[in-house]
Enzyme design. Structure first.
Site, mmCIF file in Angstrom:
data_model
loop_
_atom_site.group_PDB
_atom_site.id
_atom_site.type_symbol
_atom_site.label_atom_id
_atom_site.label_comp_id
_atom_site.label_asym_id
_atom_site.label_seq_id
_atom_site.Cartn_x
_atom_site.Cartn_y
_atom_site.Cartn_z
ATOM 1 N N THR A 36 0.863 -1.024 -0.042
ATOM 2 C CA THR A 36 -0.206 0.046 -0.022
ATOM 3 C C THR A 36 1.081 1.260 -0.195
ATOM 4 O OG1 THR A 36 0.016 -0.237 2.556
ATOM 5 C CG2 THR A 36 -2.017 -0.738 1.322
ATOM 6 N N ASP A 37 2.079 0.999 0.552
ATOM 7 C CA ASP A 37 2.970 2.256 0.719
ATOM 8 C C ASP A 37 3.058 3.049 -0.828
ATOM 9 O OD1 ASP A 37 4.801 0.486 -0.215
ATOM 10 O OD2 ASP A 37 6.360 0.849 0.976
ATOM 11 N N GLY A 122 16.897 -11.438 3.305
ATOM 12 C CA GLY A 122 15.890 -12.132 2.489
ATOM 13 C C GLY A 122 14.729 -12.719 3.253
ATOM 14 N N GLY A 124 12.312 -10.733 4.263
ATOM 15 C CA GLY A 124 11.185 -9.680 4.369
ATOM 16 C C GLY A 124 10.943 -8.900 5.465
ATOM 17 N N SER A 127 16.365 -6.053 5.534
ATOM 18 C CA SER A 127 17.770 -5.866 5.877
ATOM 19 C C SER A 127 18.347 -4.718 5.045
ATOM 20 C CB SER A 127 18.434 -6.935 5.776
ATOM 21 O OG SER A 127 17.990 -7.636 4.498
ATOM 22 N N SER A 128 17.664 -4.269 4.182
ATOM 23 C CA SER A 128 18.342 -3.522 3.201
ATOM 24 C C SER A 128 17.999 -1.932 3.736
ATOM 25 C CB SER A 128 18.097 -3.566 1.700
ATOM 26 O OG SER A 128 16.512 -3.545 1.556
ATOM 27 N N ASP A 173 9.425 0.800 4.714
ATOM 28 C CA ASP A 173 10.845 -0.015 5.287
ATOM 29 C C ASP A 173 11.774 1.259 5.997
ATOM 30 O OD1 ASP A 173 9.502 -1.801 4.097
ATOM 31 O OD2 ASP A 173 11.038 -2.588 2.839
HETATM 32 C C1 GLA Z 1 9.057 -4.145 0.216
HETATM 33 C C2 GLA Z 1 9.183 -2.675 -0.087
HETATM 34 C C3 GLA Z 1 8.037 -1.793 0.663
HETATM 35 C C4 GLA Z 1 6.626 -2.224 0.544
HETATM 36 C C5 GLA Z 1 6.790 -3.775 0.862
HETATM 37 C C6 GLA Z 1 5.241 -4.434 0.641
HETATM 38 O O1 GLA Z 1 9.322 -4.287 1.731
HETATM 39 O O2 GLA Z 1 10.360 -2.264 0.051
HETATM 40 O O3 GLA Z 1 8.274 -0.389 0.223
HETATM 41 O O4 GLA Z 1 6.215 -1.810 -0.547
HETATM 42 O O5 GLA Z 1 7.527 -4.447 0.011
HETATM 43 O O6 GLA Z 1 4.352 -3.797 1.750
#
Ligand code: GLA
Length: 388
Positions: A36-37, A122, A124, A127-128, A173
């Protein structure tokens, strides 16, 4: 969190024996509000107690960066003036953020850096973003007098992904990593960038992540395709309504989506449908949290999983299986977390069911895939900071 002495000892060993400053930034979880971001919607993340720690020091050169990735035992030196930048993907985060901080007026010169992380790669858990915000925090402190605002550091991290790492991500993130606060989730409106801290102490429940260990890799992946689909739907809706202002799916209604259903095609339609539904679900979760109705929160999480799996198509067999196990164990809520294509499920589970659920998940996943999922109990921690 990581051990400072561990990072420091490697920094001293790999460079000239001197110490620098130490910075830390966390990874994140997200309770609800996935994909959604970049659609101008709401997200509900929190920082975790795991992340990246870096020791950094100006090295007196004009623009030579000497970088050591402690976990990989990999050393890369490069110049900021080199237009291509380093090849190693981890070093591109350093190169990218340094150039983005320069654009913000920070007089970045050559520096030494050694870093390590305990946020699983990896999985989710971003980490990046933890790397970007950690390095940004360090560069802002060492070369920028801390003049760059937290929001600008968030945007510099996002620009690093876009410009140097090939991922057209949103801002969730990097936002969570910079602004995180122990014990609090944050509801962020990605369009206005207003946010609120929500103390998260679900009495009688806990959050646990189950990592499928299926490698999650967003660069060059279908992540960008999903974003393109959303933008395509917005374009079609905007063309039909020249009187309106349509920037993202946030500005579009269910009726307007129906109007373009045929012309955008089944795939883009399904993807946009997920996003509109997710926007509503985040708001429903906010209300439920205010009322302390965790069963409702959980119900929304299951719906999100279903949408991510069937409509947005970012799940995989292993994650669907973990979701299924959660359901069968009476877990309150469970869903794939983050960008998708592997990584973790996030589970809201009643304390009394926790042990049985974890044991069952480990056993059945192992029987099917030959290894257990990794289990991370969620502790909501602080955002980017200088340690010493
Ligand atoms: C990754 C992206 C975020 C977001 C999510 C899904 O983490 O870096 O910006 O879009 O996927 O919600």
């Amino acid at each position: 969190m990581m051990d400072i002495e561990f990072v420091r000892s490697r920094f001293i060993k790999h460079f000239d024996g001197k110490t620098g400053n130490v910075y830390a930034s966390p990874g994140r979880i997200n309770l609800i509000g996935e994909h959604t971001d970049y659609n101008g919607g709401f997200v509900f993340p929190g920082a975790v107690d795991k992340g990246v720690m870096a020791e950094m020091r100006a090295n007196g050169t004009e623009d030579t960066v000497m970088a050591y990735a402690i976990d990989l035992k990999d050393r890369v030196d490069f110049k900021l003036s080199d237009t291509k930048g380093p090849k190693a993907s981890w070093a591109r985060y350093i190169y990218g953020i340094a150039l983005e901080m320069k654009k913000l007026g920070v007089l970045v010169k050559g520096f030494n850096i050694a870093f390590a992380g305990d946020v699983p790669l990896g999985a989710g858990m971003s980490s990046s973003a933890a790397m970007e915000s950690c390095f940004a925090c360090g560069l802002n402190d060492i070369f920028g007098d801390n003049k760059v605002s937290q929001w600008d550091m968030v945007l510099a991290g996002q620009a690093t992904e876009h410009n140097y790492c090939g991922v057209n991500c949103g801002i969730m993130d990097q936002f969570a990593s910079v602004f995180g606060k122990a014990g609090c989730l944050m509801r962020l409106d990605c369009r206005s960038r207003e946010f609120e801290y929500f103390p998260f102490k679900p009495d009688g429940y806990r959050l646990v992540l189950l990592d499928s260990v299926v490698k999650h890799q967003l660069a060059g992946s279908p992540y960008n395709d999903r974003r393109n689909s959303c933008e395509n739907v917005v374009k079609h809706i905007a063309a039909k309504h020249p009187e309106g202002k349509f920037e993202t799916l946030r500005d579009c209604t269910w009726e307007q989506l129906e109007e373009v259903k045929e012309e955008v095609g089944a795939e883009d339609y399904k993807r946009a449908k997920f996003v509109l539904g997710e926007k509503d679900r985040v708001l429903a979760v906010c209300d439920a949290l205010t009322e302390g109705d965790y069963e409702k929160v959980g119900e929304m999480m299951y719906k999100t999983h279903e949408g991510l799996s069937k409509d947005y198509e970012v799940s995989c067999e292993e994650l669907d299986f973990l979701n299924e196990i959660a359901k069968e164990n009476g877990v309150t809520g469970s869903r794939i977390m983050g960008g998708g294509f592997g990584g973790c499920t996030i589970n809201l589970v009643r304390n009394d069911l926790y042990r049985k659920f974890i044991e069952d998940a480990k056993k059945r996943f192992n029987e099917k895939y030959g290894h257990e999922p990794k289990v991370y109990d969620v502790v909501i921690g602080d955002g980017s900071r200088k340690i010493c």
